[in-house]
Design a protein around this motif. Structure first.
Motif: not given
Ligand code: DGT
Ligand code: CA
Ligand code: ZN
Length: 573
Positions: A373, A377, A414, A439
């Motif tokens: 990620h 995040l 993201d 997300h």
């Protein structure tokens, strides 16, 4: 019982303890134990010192694990089930309601089932509770509405192993000549209402007896000469329907009970053109009074002058209207060469880069891509640009050490709520594969969230969009996204869309895949989004879903050899 099943009993136990208002430390101990069991790299039975060897498993939880391994059950779980109101655990299926909140609703308002919860919400008694408020009250009402639309269907990933266990047991019965899965399970639908099996036997009574006396049976719904229905519990409850037929009727029965209903209707019409009558009992020629029987399903289709259709195609989504040469040559598991979306301990995965690579080698993969990620995040310990540089060094080392597999360095970046990306082009340029995904802020309106994804696709450094609709099966609706605009832009920009094989996601779903391919010419990637080596197994569900979406090997980039994969993901425009 396998590790996943043991973990599921432990998680269930933790849930019920939490519903019961037990000490949170105790509850957490069971959840930790469940995670440890699931992530254990060796089978539990081969741990010499017992389950205590697992990280985070103490004496108490180890004893429960042993009990589950030995008896398939947990006494504590059964006592809790007895003690708690029957409808209470069901409330956990409502989106946005966890066991802790449910305990408060139960304890303070005496809520014991969905109806009482609905009433409490409507009376505005819920908003007064500590930690609830008006917004949560409204969310619960939405959750109830959604819950009612999806009555009790099990995830394929849960039902499939249960059916496989039953299949093996039946195969071991000398009175069983043939046995196969049927129904939605055989068609590999993402959720199933029940597990259907068809058995060929001369002695239905003996087979019925075997079925009803299995230790997991909690209720015998029907025990007859031709059909046995039982409710079983393997950490979760599911109904099993077994049809018992004479061996010469096995194929016609298997075909009928595989369905789908809609496909069967078309088959019946087709048979009528030849003057035959089809029913659940078999195929008959009314003129001669003769019954038609087969040794294999292929013969049945051949007799109707139809190409063979694999169960995944039997949904009446056009398969009956295609000539032989136009039925797709479906993707096969052997075509799959590597997984392009996975996490390691660098973010929220449980294994190292090397451990993931070694697990992938065991599966015969030619390549994998590490995609942890990105920085925004925080809950998943997303990586900064600097972390990525250091991770690249580790990936290089692993590539030096391991022979026979290539590890690519990527990111699952993201797409921020305002549509910006989490990294600059300079950072993205350095990566082999850039996956973009959402997300956060799932509830944006259609235009905003669609625009957000389109922005990402328009960036030449973004190669793929992961889980494009964001749905969680039975738990969370898809974003309000306009999928057709996503498909259109994906085709225009050469962005690859993911079929995320996580069993809770299967996103894009079968019908999306078919439309995106046929109407827009989209290219796909199938990835497990693995957070542990075990999760590579989910690829089976991804491939099944792809087949249900009529995808062929040429539609899926994971079938390409490495050099061609690299060409394909370099966006040409
Ligand atoms: P499910 O259980 O909702 O996940 O989906 P299925 O497809 O497994 O449905 P199920 O279990 O009710 O029935 C199994 C198969 O039996 C179904 O796919 C086709 C066949 N079948 C059941 N009822 C009928 C019917 O009324 N007409 C026809 N033509 N076939 C039926
Ligand atoms: Ca079924
Ligand atoms: Zn991911």
């Amino acid at each position: 019982m396998n590790a996943a099943q043991i973990a599921s009993v432990l998680n269930r136990l933790a849930d019920l303890m939490e519903l019961n208002g037990d000490n949170p430390f105790k509850v957490n101990a069971y959840r930790r134990a469940a995670r440890a069991v699931e992530n254990s790299r060796v089978p539990l039975s081969s741990l010499e010192g017992g389950p205590e060897q697992l990280p985070g498993v103490g004496k108490g939880t180890a004893a429960v694990i042993r009990e589950i391994m030995e008896t398939g059950r947990s006494k504590q779980l059964e006592e809790l089930k007895e003690k708690l109101p029957e409808g209470l655990p069901e409330l956990m299926s409502i989106q946005g309601l966890g066991p802790k909140s449910i305990h408060i609703l139960y304890n303070r308002l005496g809520v014991t089932d969905v109806e009482e919860l609905e009433q409490a919400v409507k009376d505005h008694r819920v908003r007064e509770l500590p930690g609830f408020g008006e917004k949560k009250e409204k969310n619960i009402l939405d959750g109830i509405r959604q819950y009612r639309q999806q009555p009790g269907r099990s995830l394929l990933v849960h039902a499939l192993p249960v059916a496989e266990i039953l299949l093996r047991r039946l195969q071991d019965n000398a009175d069983v000549q043939r046995v196969e899965m049927a129904g939605s399970l055989r068609r590999m639908k993402e959720t199933v209402k029940d597990a259907d099996l068809v058995v060929a036997t001369e002695d239905p009574e003996s087979v019925a007896e075997q079925l009803v006396s299995m230790p997991e049976v909690i209720q015998v719904i029907n025990q007859g000469e031709t059909k046995v229905s039982v409710l079983v519990s393997f950490g979760f409850e599911i109904q099993v329907d077994v049809r018992l037929v004479a061996p010469d009727r096995f194929i016609t029965a298997l075909h009928h009970f595989t369905g789908s209903k809609e496909h069967n209707v078309r088959i019946r019409q087709r048979a009528k053109e030849f003057g035959w009558k089809v029913s659940e009992y078999g195929i008959f020629d009314p003129e001669s009074g003769r019954e038609l029987t087969f040794n294999e399903e292929e013969e049945l289709y051949r007799m109707l002058h139809l190409p063979y259709m694999v169960p995944e195609l039997r949904e009446d989504r056009g398969e009956m209207d295609r000539q032989k040469e136009n039925l797709p040559d479906l993707l096969e598991p052997e075509d799959y060469r590597g997984d392009l979306h996975m996490h390691t301990r660098w973010s929220d995965g449980t294994a190292s880069v090397k451990e993931m690579a070694e697990a992938a080698m065991k599966r015969g993969y030619e390549y994998i891509c590490i995609t942890d990620h990105s920085q925004s995040l925080k809950v998943a310990s997303g990586l900064t640009a600097d972390d990525l540089k250091r991770q690249r060094e580790e990936v290089d080392r692993v590539n030096d050490e391991l022979e026979g597999i290539t590890v690519l360095a990527g990111i699952e970046m993201d797409i921020l709520p305002d549509g910006r990306l989490d990294f600059s082009d300079e950072v993205l340029e350095e990566l082999d594969v850039v996956i973009a995904s959402i997300h956060s802020s799932f509830k944006q309106d259609r235009e905003t969230i669609t625009r957000r994804i389109l922005n990402a696709m328009e960036n030449p450094h973004v190669h793929m969009i992961a889980h494009p609709t964001g749905r969680l099966i039975n738990r969370r609706d898809p974003y309000a996204v306009d999928v057709d605009r996503i498909f259109e832009t994906a085709a225009q920009t050469g962005t690859v869309l993911e079929l995320n094989a996580n069993p809770n996601r299967l996103d894009l779903k079968d019908t999306h895949l078919k439309r995106a391919k046929e109407e827009f010419g989209v290219t796909f990637t199938i990835n497990t989004d693995a957070h542990s080596p075990e999760a590579f197994n989910f690829v089976r569900l991804g491939i099944a879903t792809a087949r249900r979406g009529w995808l062929e090997s040429s539609d899926v980039i994971n079938t390409l050899p490495l050099h061609r994969l690299k060409e394909r993901i370099g966006k040409a425009r």
